[in-house]
Design an enzyme around this catalytic site. Structure first.
Site, PDB file in Angstrom:
ATOM      1  N   ALA A 181       0.824  -1.218   0.000  1.00  0.00           N
ATOM      2  CA  ALA A 181       0.000   0.000   0.000  1.00  0.00           C
ATOM      3  C   ALA A 181       0.858   1.268   0.000  1.00  0.00           C
ATOM      4  CB  ALA A 181      -0.917  -0.020   1.217  1.00  0.00           C
ATOM      5  N   PHE A 239       1.232   5.653   0.881  1.00  0.00           N
ATOM      6  CA  PHE A 239       1.042   6.412   2.123  1.00  0.00           C
ATOM      7  C   PHE A 239      -0.244   7.241   2.135  1.00  0.00           C
ATOM      8  CE2 PHE A 239       2.690   9.857  -0.495  1.00  0.00           C
ATOM      9  CZ  PHE A 239       1.946  10.927  -0.034  1.00  0.00           C
ATOM     10  N   GLU A 241       5.657   2.098   4.754  1.00  0.00           N
ATOM     11  CA  GLU A 241       6.501   2.244   5.963  1.00  0.00           C
ATOM     12  C   GLU A 241       6.322   3.630   6.586  1.00  0.00           C
ATOM     13  OE1 GLU A 241       7.319   1.902   2.855  1.00  0.00           O
ATOM     14  OE2 GLU A 241       9.224   2.833   2.299  1.00  0.00           O
ATOM     15  N   ARG A 242       5.718   4.558   5.805  1.00  0.00           N
ATOM     16  CA  ARG A 242       5.539   5.926   6.321  1.00  0.00           C
ATOM     17  C   ARG A 242       4.263   6.071   7.139  1.00  0.00           C
ATOM     18  NH1 ARG A 242       7.104   9.567   1.155  1.00  0.00           N
ATOM     19  NH2 ARG A 242       6.057   7.988  -0.101  1.00  0.00           N
ATOM     20  N   CYS A 287      -4.584  10.279  -5.755  1.00  0.00           N
ATOM     21  CA  CYS A 287      -4.343   9.835  -7.134  1.00  0.00           C
ATOM     22  C   CYS A 287      -5.459  10.311  -8.048  1.00  0.00           C
ATOM     23  CB  CYS A 287      -4.222   8.323  -7.210  1.00  0.00           C
ATOM     24  SG  CYS A 287      -5.779   7.500  -6.915  1.00  0.00           S
TER      25      CYS A 287
HETATM   26  P1  NAD Z   1       5.347   4.604  -3.575  1.00  0.00           P
HETATM   27  O1  NAD Z   1       5.356   3.932  -4.887  1.00  0.00           O
HETATM   28  O2  NAD Z   1       6.538   5.398  -3.178  1.00  0.00           O
HETATM   29  O3  NAD Z   1       5.142   3.517  -2.402  1.00  0.00           O
HETATM   30  C1  NAD Z   1       4.116   2.566  -2.464  1.00  0.00           C
HETATM   31  C2  NAD Z   1       4.603   1.271  -1.833  1.00  0.00           C
HETATM   32  O4  NAD Z   1       5.668   0.729  -2.613  1.00  0.00           O
HETATM   33  C3  NAD Z   1       5.123   1.436  -0.419  1.00  0.00           C
HETATM   34  O5  NAD Z   1       4.616   0.384   0.369  1.00  0.00           O
HETATM   35  C4  NAD Z   1       6.637   1.377  -0.576  1.00  0.00           C
HETATM   36  O6  NAD Z   1       7.260   0.734   0.519  1.00  0.00           O
HETATM   37  C5  NAD Z   1       6.840   0.571  -1.830  1.00  0.00           C
HETATM   38  N1  NAD Z   1       7.963   1.062  -2.671  1.00  0.00           N
HETATM   39  C6  NAD Z   1       8.273   2.351  -2.922  1.00  0.00           C
HETATM   40  N2  NAD Z   1       9.301   2.418  -3.789  1.00  0.00           N
HETATM   41  C7  NAD Z   1       9.640   1.155  -4.092  1.00  0.00           C
HETATM   42  C8  NAD Z   1      10.600   0.565  -4.960  1.00  0.00           C
HETATM   43  N3  NAD Z   1      11.425   1.319  -5.694  1.00  0.00           N
HETATM   44  N4  NAD Z   1      10.677  -0.772  -5.024  1.00  0.00           N
HETATM   45  C9  NAD Z   1       9.831  -1.533  -4.304  1.00  0.00           C
HETATM   46  N5  NAD Z   1       8.884  -1.029  -3.471  1.00  0.00           N
HETATM   47  C10 NAD Z   1       8.786   0.292  -3.368  1.00  0.00           C
HETATM   48  O7  NAD Z   1       4.020   5.485  -3.520  1.00  0.00           O
HETATM   49  P2  NAD Z   1       3.597   6.528  -2.400  1.00  0.00           P
HETATM   50  O8  NAD Z   1       4.496   7.714  -2.485  1.00  0.00           O
HETATM   51  O9  NAD Z   1       3.455   5.855  -1.093  1.00  0.00           O
HETATM   52  O10 NAD Z   1       2.124   6.912  -2.909  1.00  0.00           O
HETATM   53  C11 NAD Z   1       1.882   7.915  -3.862  1.00  0.00           C
HETATM   54  C12 NAD Z   1       1.703   7.344  -5.249  1.00  0.00           C
HETATM   55  O11 NAD Z   1       0.650   6.381  -5.246  1.00  0.00           O
HETATM   56  C13 NAD Z   1       1.276   8.391  -6.258  1.00  0.00           C
HETATM   57  O12 NAD Z   1       1.968   8.176  -7.454  1.00  0.00           O
HETATM   58  C14 NAD Z   1      -0.216   8.151  -6.433  1.00  0.00           C
HETATM   59  O13 NAD Z   1      -0.741   8.586  -7.656  1.00  0.00           O
HETATM   60  C15 NAD Z   1      -0.261   6.660  -6.309  1.00  0.00           C
HETATM   61  N6  NAD Z   1      -1.594   6.196  -5.953  1.00  0.00           N
HETATM   62  C16 NAD Z   1      -2.330   5.586  -6.931  1.00  0.00           C
HETATM   63  C17 NAD Z   1      -3.625   5.178  -6.661  1.00  0.00           C
HETATM   64  C18 NAD Z   1      -4.456   4.527  -7.718  1.00  0.00           C
HETATM   65  O14 NAD Z   1      -5.453   3.902  -7.374  1.00  0.00           O
HETATM   66  N7  NAD Z   1      -4.100   4.643  -8.987  1.00  0.00           N
HETATM   67  C19 NAD Z   1      -4.157   5.378  -5.380  1.00  0.00           C
HETATM   68  C20 NAD Z   1      -3.371   5.988  -4.411  1.00  0.00           C
HETATM   69  C21 NAD Z   1      -2.085   6.388  -4.711  1.00  0.00           C
END
Ligand code: NAD
Length: 505
Positions: free
Chosen positions: A150, A152, A179-180, A284
Site C-alpha cells: 500500500a 502512504f 513504511e511511512r 491519485c
Molecule cells: P510509492 O510507490 O513510493 O510507495 C508505495 C509502496 O511501494 C510502499 O509500500 C513502498 O514501501 C513501496 N515502494 C516504494 N518504492 C519502491 C521501490 N522502488 N521498489 C519496491 N517497493 C517500493 O508510492 P507513495 O508515495 O506511497 O504513494 C503515492 C503514489 O501512489 C502516487 O503516485 C499516487 O498517484 C499513487 N496512488 C495511486 C492510486 C491509484 O489507485 N491509482 C491510489 C493511491 C495512490
C-alpha cells in the site's frame, strides 16, 4: 526523552515486535516530531508470516463463505464505532485533516460493506446434459496466500481495498502498509482479529524494498495487489509476474479537467479548488491540470482568489482545509517544482511556499495552495505528477483541442468536464481516454460496486482488483474459476437402489 514506539507486526493474530536493527522513522508531518519507528522485518520474520498465512489457508478456504462474511459484518460495525480513534491516528501519521481522515476510513468501510456480499459473488455457473448424463459446473475458488503493498496517501482506504475482499473470498493475506504510515493498518488488523478473523488469515509485515521483493518472490504468494507510484509498480509487476504471480498495480496520475465556457462559473471555481488542493493534493484522483476552453479562461484568477482563502495548518486543528505533505522530501520536491514552473515561464498566481503557520507547526512539511496559469507541455510542472496542492491551468481555443491535449497525456486515471451541455458531455465521454470520467464531478471516486477503471500509464494488469464480481473486478482478482465436468451414468446402480426400495440418491 521517552523511547519512540516500534511498530509491531501482526502475526498469528498477535502483535509481535521485530528483532531487526533497521527501522524507518515515522514523523508527524504537521510537526516533524518522530512518533514511531517502522521495522524492516527480517527475512526469518517475513518467511514466518508467509508460512503462517499458508497454514491458515488450509482451514480458511473450507470455512463457509457466510461465516467469512460474518467477520466483515462485525468489522463494519467495529470500524464505525472506532472511526474517531482511527481518524486521530491516521491524521497523526499522514497529516490529512480529521474530516479527510474520516472520508478515507469511510471509503474503505464501503469496501468492507461490499465484502459482506461476496458469498453471492463467488457463485458459479451450471450447464446440465452437455453430453449424455454429463453436467458441467464452474465455481470460484480462492487463490491461496495473497499480498498487498500500500502507499502512504490513504492509510485506511487502500488496505481496506485489499484484505476484506481477499479474505472473504477465502484467501489468506499478507499486508505491507507504507513504511511511512503503518499505524492505521496495524489498528485495522487488530480490529479484524477482534471481530473473529482467525490467526494467520491476515498478517501484517513491515519494511521497504526488501519486504516488497520478498512478497514478489515468496513461493506461497499467488497474487500481489499494489497501489502506489509508477517506479515501484513497474518493478513489482515485472518481478511478481516473472515469478508466476498474478499482479495488479494501480499507479500514478495526472488528472485533467476540461472547462467549457457554458459551465457554471461558481461551481467550476469551487470544485477545482477542492479537487486540486484538498487532501494537500495527495490523491491519485486529484485534479492537477485544468484545461480552459475559450472565454472560460477568465475564471482562472478567481480560482487563485478562492484557493488563497484555504486555511493551511495541522490536520487536527479546527478550520484547517489543507494539511501538510507527507515528508520533508515531499515538501522540498513540491517547492522545487513550483520554482521550476516559474523558471520555465508559467505564471504563478498563488504561491503556497512558506505559508503562515502556528509556532508548533514551523517544522511541519507544509506547502499551501499554488495556482499556475499559462502552463505548457514540456514544463516540469506539467510532465510530472506533483502530488501537492498545485493546479496547472492551460488555455486552448476549442473543445477538440482540449480533448486532444488530455488524450496526449500518458496517464489515464481520471478526468472531468464542466459543462451544461448534454451533447458536449456525451462527446467528452465518448472521446476521452481516461478511465474514471466525471461530468460536472471533479473527482469521480471509484465505488466498490464498480471497478477502479484507471487506464493507460495509471495501471498495470487487467483484472481491476476491487469492485463488484460479475463480470470484471475485484473478486475476480482474488479468485480463480474451477470447472467440473461430471458423468453419473451408472444405471445398473440406480436400478439396484430402486429394487431395494431406496430410490435414487
Ligand atoms: P510509492 O510507490 O513510493 O510507495 C508505495 C509502496 O511501494 C510502499 O509500500 C513502498 O514501501 C513501496 N515502494 C516504494 N518504492 C519502491 C521501490 N522502488 N521498489 C519496491 N517497493 C517500493 O508510492 P507513495 O508515495 O506511497 O504513494 C503515492 C503514489 O501512489 C502516487 O503516485 C499516487 O498517484 C499513487 N496512488 C495511486 C492510486 C491509484 O489507485 N491509482 C491510489 C493511491 C495512490
Amino acid at each position: 526523552m521517552a523511547a519512540v514506539a516500534e511498530v509491531p507486526m501482526i502475526l498469528d493474530g498477535k502483535k509481535v515486535a521485530s528483532k531487526t536493527s533497521t527501522f524507518f522513522d515515522v514523523h508527524n508531518p504537521a510537526t516533524g516530531e518522530l512518533i514511531a519507528r517502522t521495522p524492516q522485518c527480517t527475512a526469518d520474520e517475513l518467511r514466518a508470516a508467509a508460512d503462517s498465512c499458508a497454514e491458515a489457508f488450509k482451514e480458511w478456504r473450507r470455512t463457509p463463505p457466510s461465516s467469512r462474511a460474518r467477520v466483515m459484518h462485525k468489522l463494519e460495525g467495529a470500524i464505525r464505532d472506532n472511526t474517531d480513534a482511527l481518524a486521530q491516528v491516521l491524521t497523526k501519521e499522514q497529516g490529512k485533516t480529521i474530516a479527510d481522515a474520516k472520508g478515507d476510513i469511510f471509503r474503505g468501510l464501503e469496501v468492507v460493506e461490499m465484502s459482506c456480499n461476496i458469498p453471492a459473488m463467488i457463485q458459479g455457473e451450471t450447464l446440465a446434459n452437455v453430453a449424455s448424463s454429463v453436467d458441467v459446473h464452474s465455481y470460484r475458488v480462492p487463490l491461496g496466500v495473497c499480498a498487498g503493498i500500500a502507499p502512504f496517501n490513504f492509510p485506511a482506504m487502500i488496505p481496506l481495498w485489499m484484505f476484506p475482499p481477499a479474505t472473504t473470498a477465502g484467501n489468506t493475506f499478507l499486508l505491507k502498509p507504507s513504511e511511512r504510515v503503518p499505524l492505521s493498518s496495524v489498528m485495522l488488523a487488530e480490529m479484524a482479529h477482534d471481530c473473529g478473523l482467525p490467526p494467520g488469515v491476515l498478517n501484517v509485515v513491515h519494511g521497504g524494498h526488501d519486504t516488497v521483493n520478498f512478497l514478489c518472490d515468496d513461493e506461497h504468494i499467488r497474487a500481489v495487489s499494489f497501489v502506489g507510484g509508477n517506479a515501484a509498480g513497474a518493478h513489482i509487476y515485472e518481478r511478481a509476474g516473472k515469478n508466476g504471480k498474478r499482479a495488479q498495480c494501480n499507479l500514478g496520475a495526472k488528472n485533467h479537467a476540461i472547462v467549457l465556457p457554458d459551465a457554471d462559473p461558481e461551481s467550476v471555481v469551487n470544485q477545482l479548488v477542492g479537487a486540486s488542493c484538498g487532501a494537500a493534493g495527495q490523491r491519485c484522483m486529484a485534479i492537477s491540470v485544468a484545461v480552459f476552453v475559450g472565454a472560460s479562461k477568465e475564471w482562472i484568477p478567481k480560482i487563485a482568489e478562492q484557493a488563497a482563502k484555504l486555511q493551511v495548518g495541522p490536520g487536527d486543528a479546527k478550520g484547517t482545509d489543507v494539511g501538510p505533505l507527507i515528508s520533508a522530501n515531499a515538501k522540498d520536491r513540491v517547492e522545487q517544482l513550483i520554482q521550476s514552473g516559474m523558471d520555465e515561464g508559467a505564471r504563478l498566481l498563488l504561491d503556497g511556499r512558506k505559508p503562515s503557520l502556528p509556532d508548533a507547526n514551523r517544522d511541519g512539511y507544509f506547502v499551501g495552495p499554488s495556482i499556475f496559469a499559462e502552463v505548457k507541455k514540456g514544463m516540469q510542472i506539467y510532465e510530472n505528477e506533483i502530488f501537492g496542492p498545485v493546479l496547472c491551468c492551460v488555455e486552448v481555443d476549442s473543445f477538440d483541442a482540449a480533448i486532444k491535449f488530455v488524450n496526449e497525456n500518458p496517464y489515464g486515471n481520471g478526468t472531468a468536464v464542466f459543462t451544461r451541455s448534454g451533447a458536449a458531455a456525451r462527446k467528452f465521454t465518448d472521446e476521452i481516454e481516461a478511465g474514471q470520467v466525471g461530468i460536472n464531478v471533479p473527482i469521480p471516486v471509484p465505488l466498490p460496486m464498480f471497478s477502479f477503471t484507471g487506464n493507460k500509464k495509471s495501471i498495470l494488469g487487467d483484472l481491476n482488483f476491487y469492485g463488484k464480481a460479475q463480470p470484471p473486478a475485484g473478486v475476480n482478482f482474488f479468485t480463480q474459476l474451477k470447472t467440473v465436468t461430471s458423468a453419473w451414468r451408472d444405471d445398473s446402480y440406480i436400478e439396484k437402489l430402486s429394487t431395494a426400495g431406496v430410490g435414487a440418491q
